[in-house]
Design an enzyme around this catalytic site. Structure first.
Site, PDB file in Angstrom:
ATOM      1  N   TRP A  65      27.862 -17.087-106.587  1.00 43.68           N
ATOM      2  CA  TRP A  65      27.880 -17.218-108.057  1.00 43.68           C
ATOM      3  C   TRP A  65      29.236 -16.793-108.609  1.00 43.68           C
ATOM      4  CZ3 TRP A  65      28.629 -13.562-111.919  1.00 43.68           C
ATOM      5  CH2 TRP A  65      28.335 -13.971-113.221  1.00 43.68           C
ATOM      6  N   HIS A  66      29.850 -15.785-107.975  1.00 44.28           N
ATOM      7  CA  HIS A  66      31.128 -15.296-108.484  1.00 44.28           C
ATOM      8  C   HIS A  66      32.257 -16.296-108.276  1.00 44.28           C
ATOM      9  CE1 HIS A  66      29.182 -11.333-108.658  1.00 44.28           C
ATOM     10  NE2 HIS A  66      30.096 -11.062-109.557  1.00 44.28           N
ATOM     11  N   GLY A  67      32.209 -17.060-107.223  1.00 42.42           N
ATOM     12  CA  GLY A  67      33.303 -17.998-107.009  1.00 42.42           C
ATOM     13  C   GLY A  67      33.033 -18.915-105.845  1.00 42.42           C
ATOM     14  N   PHE A  70      34.915 -16.634-113.402  1.00 39.65           N
ATOM     15  CA  PHE A  70      33.642 -16.828-112.705  1.00 39.65           C
ATOM     16  C   PHE A  70      32.695 -17.635-113.578  1.00 39.65           C
ATOM     17  CE2 PHE A  70      34.930 -12.471-111.020  1.00 39.65           C
ATOM     18  CZ  PHE A  70      35.720 -13.036-110.051  1.00 39.65           C
TER      19      PHE A  70
END
Lengths: 319, 504
Positions: free
Chosen positions: B323-325, B504
């Site tokens: 989800w962050h990257g 993000f």
């Protein structure tokens, strides 16, 4: 509400006063110390000059790349070099020059190309103003005042504490190497280190943002107005720079024409053609604007000739 | 528009407060909400006008599906609608954020040079997609009844939380708009000091530290760092990320309170944690809660067997990393934290539980271990690729050299120590300035109260207050002005820098 605003204002003022006091007690930033030092020497020398004088004004390009001694010898004029540091910006450099100019003097303005535009204050200017010339804030463009007041931060001061802990070992960037004409004397070819040669070799052409001569920067207009009101003659000279092939292209020729037009429209006489102030890499010191003594000699002889074409010189320079 | 930019601080925020105040006076809550929605859309569009259609489309589609779910009484049809809604959000996220990642991964795996799509990541898509999935699930579970589109849109685009959270439950925010939405001197005087704390964290601590961290991580792409560079990069980024993101969250909470809206807490001194489990209860709290409620629990949570429970933890953290990257370093970061959590649970259940009082005495050791493990994980979070991350870690733990600036013996007048490389690492000015700054930052991290403690914020609806010596009105004002003063150097002295979590 009034109480809150009063306490807020008083707290802010107290913090700011404390900060200014700390800045004047703490060691000066390295660059500001150099700028302050060379201005002291140059302005003291300028003050000693009797009679009408010719003052060359600009950033470090002027400081390193013109030799007032050579121009004085060639022309018989009283020429002084007031070049300082391009990081101060055109507005500051011209405003500061006013303090050294009097009726009958001639101001030769050779601003580096990036200085001929209205730009926000740099960190160099903010650190210098906050530690050495706080009164300049009173004369600065209103939009730029917050950047001047807060452009030199406590984090910057910590870094400068570290930088000041080291003794300055280089022969360059020392106020004591400025002579009585305001010229730099340490920029000899022998002081050119390999990394300086590489820096010059790796420099591309100057960035040429085409300005609009019909809408010149306010600080140049203000300086021209001040000069006319104070009977100071205005000449625009070319900032000396390293030759690059790109400068002969139509794009750069158009740029140089516009650069010059900014000044000529305001009543500046133009000293010669830009192509006469392009030097070879071997004539440079450590950047595309800084000549060594050999390059400064060439540029100064060129300026002496061009100067005498537009002003009366007691002596005609050798061609 | 950045919260730390001049246009936000001196134009957008004051104007939005004034216009919302006027709208609430003239047209009551509906007009106030319309003005605030318009301002929030402007805030988003100022930055990325091209993404307005995407966020607009996302809001419209999610609202339509949620309305259909709420209207539908048939359980099967509701489930189909929910599945379709979640799929639409994941598809959009997959296309905009992960398409190139998957194409590149396939190319790398097959050794071919595959296509690369020219796709720009729409600002905040991870945040608003996640939040809207939660809205669909809550509607499906009957926790949310049908809502006016006006309310729903504002709940998504409300500018204090739009770009990087905190992640909100629709019902939590909209009930506040119904009960507490107001702009007046009191709301501003409550919200502004918290905003000032966040601003100071960002511009007076995180940004100056980033000046040292970014070049070190860039250097790590070329080869291993030396010992002090490695630790400076890792510790510097650990501090930078905390002050940047928690600063943003404090600013968001402060801004929300200026409109009478209490946004949930996102940070509670995470680096004071004595375990990884505790760390995730203190770091990015709203994301942890969302992952728990909408991923971990549906997977079975801890009600399944031990093996599946730990498997679920690993899956949740892996997806949290993704989800962050869109990069394998983020996946690995998630897996690393998942592994930490599994080991932490195993230790807690099988060893710690039997240690009795000794376990409590081990708290400082646990705290140091937790911190070091978190620092190691952030290296993967920050590095552009695995070799760079390993170059940083090599400098930290198996350095080829321990380098100090060659000027140190000269300045402090001592003979250079053997086995130390003098020169070749950080410059003298960088070295001394960085460690001074890092010292200040970590003194705040470990010894200062956090914003929630200073302002007695509970992240719920009760208005915050000040505690301790700052409870006196004049002390409150002086402290706030002090923060504004220190922040002014960052606001006026440099070009505003983006918040790390915006990408993000």
């Amino acid at each position: 509400m009034i109480r809150i605003l009063t306490i807020s204002f008083l707290t802010f003022a107290a913090l700011f006063a404390l900060w200014v006091a700390v800045l004047h007690v703490a060691p000066q930033p390295v660059e500001a110390r150099w700028i302050d030092g060379i201005y002291r020497v140059k302005e003291a020398n300028t003050a000693k000059t009797t009679g009408p004088k010719v003052v060359i004004i600009g950033g470090s390009g002027t400081h390193y790349s013109y030799a007032a001694r050579v121009i004085s010898d060639e022309t018989g004029l009283n020429v002084v070099n007031l070049g300082s540091h391009a990081g101060l910006g055109g507005a500051y450099i011209l405003r500061r020059a006013e303090l050294s100019l009097h009726a009958g003097d001639t101001a030769i303005v050779a601003l580096e190309h990036q200085l001929a535009f209205d730009t926000p204050p740099s960190s160099v200017l903010a650190s210098y103003v906050m530690t050495a010339d706080t009164s300049y804030i009173l004369h600065a463009n209103l939009r730029h005042i917050p950047s001047l007041l807060f452009g030199y931060s406590p984090a910057d001061m910590v870094r400068q504490f570290a930088a000041n802990a080291l003794p300055w070992g280089s022969p360059l960037y020392r106020p004591d190497s400025v002579d009585q004409w305001g010229d730099e004397t340490s920029n000899t070819p022998e002081n050119r280190m390999p990394h300086m040669v590489a820096a010059v070799a790796n420099s591309g052409p100057i960035g040429a943002a085409i300005g609009n001569p019909e809408n010149p920067p306010k600080f140049i207009v203000d300086f021209a107005t001040w000069a006319k009101a104070n009977n100071v003659r205005l000449i625009q000279a070319w900032p000396v720079t390293t030759n690059r092939d790109a400068y002969s292209t139509p794009y750069y020729r158009a740029y140089f024409a516009r650069y010059s037009e900014i000044f000529s429209r305001l009543g500046f006489a133009v000293a010669g053609d830009q192509s006469r102030y392009l030097l070879q890499e071997t004539d440079m010191l450590d950047s595309l604007y800084h000549a060594n003594t050999q390059g400064a000699l060439k540029a100064s002889k060129a300026l002496a000739i061009d100067l005498c074409k537009i002003t009366q010189c007691p002596r005609q320079p050798a061609p | 528009m950045l919260f730390n930019s001049i246009e936000f601080l001196f134009a957008f925020l004051p104007l939005t407060l004034i216009l919302t105040f006027a709208a609430l006076k003239i047209g009551g809550r509906p007009l106030g909400m319309m003005v605030l929605t318009a301002a929030s859309v402007f805030f988003y569009g100022w930055w990325e006008a091209s993404s307005l259609l995407i966020i607009g489309g996302s809001i419209a589609v999610n609202y339509t599906i949620a309305t259909a779910i709420a209207r539908q009484s048939d359980g099967g049809a509701r489930k189909v609608l929910l599945t379709a809604g979640v799929a639409v959000n994941l598809a959009a996220l997959g296309y905009f954020k992960y398409a190139n990642f998957f194409l590149e991964s396939i190319s790398a795996a097959t050794g071919s040079s595959g296509p690369v799509l020219s796709i720009g990541l729409p600002l905040a898509i991870s945040f608003y997609s996640f939040q809207q999935i939660a809205f669909l699930v809550d509607t499906y579970k009957g926790k949310v009844s049908r809502s006016p589109f006006r309310d729903y849109m504002l709940s998504v685009v409300f500018f204090p939380h739009l770009i990087a959270g905190p992640l909100l439950h629709y019902r939590d925010i909209i009930t506040q708009f119904e009960r507490r939405f107001s702009v007046n001197w009191t709301t501003i005087s409550i919200g502004f000091p918290i905003f000032a704390v966040g601003l100071a964290k960002k511009v007076a601590i995180a940004d100056p530290i980033s000046v040292f961290v970014n070049p070190l991580f860039l250097k790590s792409t070329q080869g291993p760092l030396e010992f002090f560079e490695g630790w400076a990069a890792a510790l510097g980024y650990t501090a930078q990320l905390y002050f940047d993101f928690s600063g943003y969250s404090d600013m968001a909470i402060g801004l929300g309170l200026m409109f009478g809206i209490a946004l949930p807490l996102n940070f509670l001194s995470p680096y004071k944690s004595t375990s990884i489990i505790e760390f995730w209860r203190r770091w990015h709290i709203t994301l942890s809660n969302f992952l728990r409620d909408y991923l971990y629990f549906p997977l079975g949570g801890s009600r399944v067997g031990v093996v599946r429970k730990y498997g679920n933890l690993l899956i949740v953290m892996l997806l949290g990393g993704l989800w962050h990257g869109a990069a394998w370093t983020f996946v690995f970061w998630g897996l690393l934290h998942g592994s930490y959590l599994v080991v932490n649970h195993l230790w807690r259940n099988n060893v710690g539980a039997h240690l009795g009082r000794a376990n409590a005495m081990l708290a400082p050791v646990y705290a140091v271990m937790t911190f070091v493990l978190v620092v190691i994980s952030w290296v993967f979070f920050k590095a552009v690729d695995f070799p760079s991350a390993l170059n940083v870690l090599q400098g930290m733990f198996t350095p080829a050299s321990i380098a100090l600036p060659s000027e140190i013996p000269l300045v402090f007048n001592f003979a250079p120590w053997p086995r130390v490389t003098w020169g070749g690492g950080m410059s003298f000015a960088d070295f001394t300035t960085f460690w001074f700054y890092a010292g200040v930052a970590y003194a705040i991290v470990w010894f200062a109260p956090n914003a929630a403690q200073i302002f007695d914020i509970d992240g719920k609806e009760s208005p915050p207050s000040w505690i301790g010596p700052f409870n006196r009105p004049s002390a409150k004002i002086a402290a706030t002005v002090g923060l504004v003063w220190i922040s002014a150097f960052g606001v006026f002295g440099s070009v505003p820098s983006e918040f790390l979590y915006f990408k993000f």
